[in-house]
Design a protein around this motif. Structure first.
Motif, PDB file in Angstrom:
ATOM      1  N   LYS A 147     -28.601  32.841  25.391  1.00 52.75           N
ATOM      2  CA  LYS A 147     -27.854  32.199  24.302  1.00 52.75           C
ATOM      3  C   LYS A 147     -28.538  30.891  23.888  1.00 52.75           C
ATOM      4  N   ASN A 148     -28.933  30.080  24.855  1.00 50.34           N
ATOM      5  CA  ASN A 148     -29.595  28.812  24.543  1.00 50.34           C
ATOM      6  C   ASN A 148     -30.939  29.038  23.848  1.00 50.34           C
ATOM      7  N   TYR A 149     -31.670  30.039  24.290  1.00 52.08           N
ATOM      8  CA  TYR A 149     -32.949  30.341  23.652  1.00 52.08           C
ATOM      9  C   TYR A 149     -32.717  30.810  22.213  1.00 52.08           C
ATOM     10  N   SER A 150     -31.686  31.583  22.020  1.00 48.89           N
ATOM     11  CA  SER A 150     -31.340  32.051  20.675  1.00 48.89           C
ATOM     12  C   SER A 150     -30.975  30.873  19.773  1.00 48.89           C
ATOM     13  N   ILE A 151     -30.228  29.911  20.310  1.00 50.49           N
ATOM     14  CA  ILE A 151     -29.882  28.697  19.559  1.00 50.49           C
ATOM     15  C   ILE A 151     -31.166  27.959  19.160  1.00 50.49           C
ATOM     16  N   LEU A 152     -32.083  27.879  20.084  1.00 48.91           N
ATOM     17  CA  LEU A 152     -33.353  27.199  19.831  1.00 48.91           C
ATOM     18  C   LEU A 152     -34.144  27.917  18.733  1.00 48.91           C
ATOM     19  N   LYS A 153     -34.192  29.236  18.796  1.00 49.89           N
ATOM     20  CA  LYS A 153     -34.915  30.006  17.776  1.00 49.89           C
ATOM     21  C   LYS A 153     -34.251  29.871  16.397  1.00 49.89           C
ATOM     22  N   LYS A 154     -32.932  29.867  16.386  1.00 49.18           N
ATOM     23  CA  LYS A 154     -32.210  29.769  15.112  1.00 49.18           C
ATOM     24  C   LYS A 154     -32.370  28.395  14.471  1.00 49.18           C
ATOM     25  N   SER A 155     -32.680  27.387  15.268  1.00 50.76           N
ATOM     26  CA  SER A 155     -32.848  26.043  14.706  1.00 50.76           C
ATOM     27  C   SER A 155     -34.083  25.958  13.811  1.00 50.76           C
ATOM     28  N   ASP A 156     -35.003  26.913  13.944  1.00 49.11           N
ATOM     29  CA  ASP A 156     -36.200  26.947  13.099  1.00 49.11           C
ATOM     30  C   ASP A 156     -36.629  28.403  12.935  1.00 49.11           C
ATOM     31  N   PRO A 157     -36.068  29.099  11.944  1.00 51.58           N
ATOM     32  CA  PRO A 157     -36.364  30.522  11.752  1.00 51.58           C
ATOM     33  C   PRO A 157     -37.857  30.834  11.555  1.00 51.58           C
ATOM     34  N   SER A 158     -38.643  29.861  11.113  1.00 54.10           N
ATOM     35  CA  SER A 158     -40.071  30.119  10.897  1.00 54.10           C
ATOM     36  C   SER A 158     -40.824  30.298  12.224  1.00 54.10           C
ATOM     37  N   GLY A 159     -40.241  29.833  13.314  1.00 52.75           N
ATOM     38  CA  GLY A 159     -40.898  29.936  14.618  1.00 52.75           C
ATOM     39  C   GLY A 159     -41.882  28.816  14.885  1.00 52.75           C
ATOM     40  N   GLU A 160     -42.055  27.929  13.922  1.00 57.51           N
ATOM     41  CA  GLU A 160     -43.015  26.831  14.071  1.00 57.51           C
ATOM     42  C   GLU A 160     -42.620  25.896  15.213  1.00 57.51           C
ATOM     43  N   TYR A 161     -41.344  25.646  15.345  1.00 54.33           N
ATOM     44  CA  TYR A 161     -40.851  24.715  16.360  1.00 54.33           C
ATOM     45  C   TYR A 161     -41.207  25.193  17.784  1.00 54.33           C
ATOM     46  N   LEU A 162     -40.984  26.477  18.045  1.00 58.11           N
ATOM     47  CA  LEU A 162     -41.325  27.012  19.372  1.00 58.11           C
ATOM     48  C   LEU A 162     -42.831  26.949  19.622  1.00 58.11           C
ATOM     49  N   LYS A 163     -43.615  27.197  18.594  1.00 54.54           N
ATOM     50  CA  LYS A 163     -45.074  27.107  18.745  1.00 54.54           C
ATOM     51  C   LYS A 163     -45.501  25.682  19.061  1.00 54.54           C
ATOM     52  N   ILE A 164     -44.822  24.727  18.456  1.00 53.13           N
ATOM     53  CA  ILE A 164     -45.129  23.318  18.735  1.00 53.13           C
ATOM     54  C   ILE A 164     -44.741  22.990  20.177  1.00 53.13           C
ATOM     55  N   LEU A 165     -43.558  23.432  20.588  1.00 52.43           N
ATOM     56  CA  LEU A 165     -43.105  23.152  21.958  1.00 52.43           C
ATOM     57  C   LEU A 165     -44.035  23.775  23.005  1.00 52.43           C
ATOM     58  N   LYS A 166     -44.559  24.948  22.691  1.00 52.77           N
ATOM     59  CA  LYS A 166     -45.479  25.614  23.628  1.00 52.77           C
ATOM     60  C   LYS A 166     -46.911  25.114  23.465  1.00 52.77           C
ATOM     61  N   ARG A 167     -47.087  24.172  22.567  1.00 46.40           N
ATOM     62  CA  ARG A 167     -48.381  23.542  22.298  1.00 46.40           C
ATOM     63  C   ARG A 167     -49.398  24.540  21.753  1.00 46.40           C
ATOM     64  N   GLU A 168     -48.897  25.514  21.029  1.00 41.44           N
ATOM     65  CA  GLU A 168     -49.768  26.466  20.356  1.00 41.44           C
ATOM     66  C   GLU A 168     -50.122  25.959  18.961  1.00 41.44           C
ATOM     67  N   LYS A 169     -49.384  24.966  18.513  1.00 42.74           N
ATOM     68  CA  LYS A 169     -49.595  24.405  17.182  1.00 42.74           C
ATOM     69  C   LYS A 169     -49.373  22.897  17.284  1.00 42.74           C
ATOM     70  N   LEU A 170     -50.185  22.136  16.594  1.00 42.51           N
ATOM     71  CA  LEU A 170     -50.062  20.680  16.593  1.00 42.51           C
ATOM     72  C   LEU A 170     -49.034  20.234  15.565  1.00 42.51           C
ATOM     73  N   SER A 171     -48.400  19.106  15.857  1.00 47.72           N
ATOM     74  CA  SER A 171     -47.442  18.549  14.910  1.00 47.72           C
ATOM     75  C   SER A 171     -47.498  17.031  14.988  1.00 47.72           C
ATOM     76  N   ASN A 172     -47.562  16.413  13.847  1.00 48.22           N
ATOM     77  CA  ASN A 172     -47.550  14.962  13.810  1.00 48.22           C
ATOM     78  C   ASN A 172     -46.171  14.419  13.466  1.00 48.22           C
ATOM     79  N   SER A 173     -45.365  15.218  12.798  1.00 46.04           N
ATOM     80  CA  SER A 173     -44.109  14.656  12.298  1.00 46.04           C
ATOM     81  C   SER A 173     -42.878  15.489  12.629  1.00 46.04           C
ATOM     82  N   LYS A 174     -43.024  16.594  13.293  1.00 45.34           N
ATOM     83  CA  LYS A 174     -41.878  17.470  13.559  1.00 45.34           C
ATOM     84  C   LYS A 174     -40.868  16.769  14.466  1.00 45.34           C
ATOM     85  N   GLN A 175     -39.630  16.733  14.004  1.00 45.85           N
ATOM     86  CA  GLN A 175     -38.557  16.134  14.806  1.00 45.85           C
ATOM     87  C   GLN A 175     -38.012  17.209  15.740  1.00 45.85           C
ATOM     88  N   LEU A 176     -37.587  16.800  16.943  1.00 41.96           N
ATOM     89  CA  LEU A 176     -36.976  17.753  17.859  1.00 41.96           C
ATOM     90  C   LEU A 176     -35.714  18.308  17.219  1.00 41.96           C
TER      91      LEU A 176
END
Length: 191
Positions: free
Chosen positions: A78-107
């Motif tokens: 459920k918590n993982y689903s909440i996390l995924k729904k917070s950013d449907p593009s999937g960019e947020y999870l990629k940033i958290l896993k350090r697969e993508k860089l981010s300079n300005s993404k807010q948690l």
């Protein structure tokens, strides 16, 4: 007669020396084998105790896996689903896993569920096994994300970014593992 006394004295002395040497030799031999026997007994006892410890650790791991699967997996999903729904593009999870860089993404500003975890967290901590430690790390990741929602990812310390990466990856492995194979892998690693 002096010759007889001298001969008797020599034989007596020779007998005493041979008796002394024989005593030393038999003491050495019996000591050596007593030591070897004692060491064999100690070795067998240590092997037995080690097998008992391994068996006990496996039982603890099995109990821990059962607790997690029964009480916590739905909440983790459920918590993982909440996390995924917070950013449907999937960019947020990629940033958290350090697969993508981010300079300005807010948690993500999300609220996660901790009801089941809070009910049993003080009971599961007594199981000193890797599966429990990994599960606690996943929950700590959710707690961190929830309590630091106003921060930008780029402002986080490097250690925190690495912590989030490990927590998210462990969470995904737990969720994606068919029939709990993640837990069986953990079980083999912890023994």
């Amino acid at each position: 007669m002096t010759k007889d006394i001298l001969t008797t004295g020599i034989f007596t002395l020779a007998g005493a020396v041979l008796g002394y040497v024989g005593s030393l030799f038999s003491g050495y031999v019996s000591g050596k084998y007593s030591y070897k026997g004692a060491m064999d007994a100690v070795t067998k006892q240590l092997k037995f105790e080690k097998s008992q410890i391994i068996e006990e650790k496996k039982e603890q791991e099995d109990i821990a896996v059962s607790i997690i699967k029964t009480f916590l997996m739905n909440e983790i999903k459920k918590n993982y689903s909440i996390l995924k729904k917070s950013d449907p593009s999937g960019e947020y999870l990629k940033i958290l896993k350090r697969e993508k860089l981010s300079n300005s993404k807010q948690l993500a500003n999300t609220s996660f569920a901790f009801i089941d975890y809070n009910k049993i967290k003080y009971n599961i901590i007594k199981y000193n096994v890797k599966t429990i430690k990994d599960t606690i790390e996943v929950y700590r990741t959710f707690e961190y994300l929830q309590s630091n929602a106003i921060k930008r990812y780029s402002d986080l310390p490097e250690d925190d970014k690495e912590f989030l990466k490990k927590g998210i990856i462990k969470c995904e492995k737990m969720i994606e593992s068919p029939c709990g194979s993640f837990f069986h892998t953990q079980n083999k690693q912890s023994i």
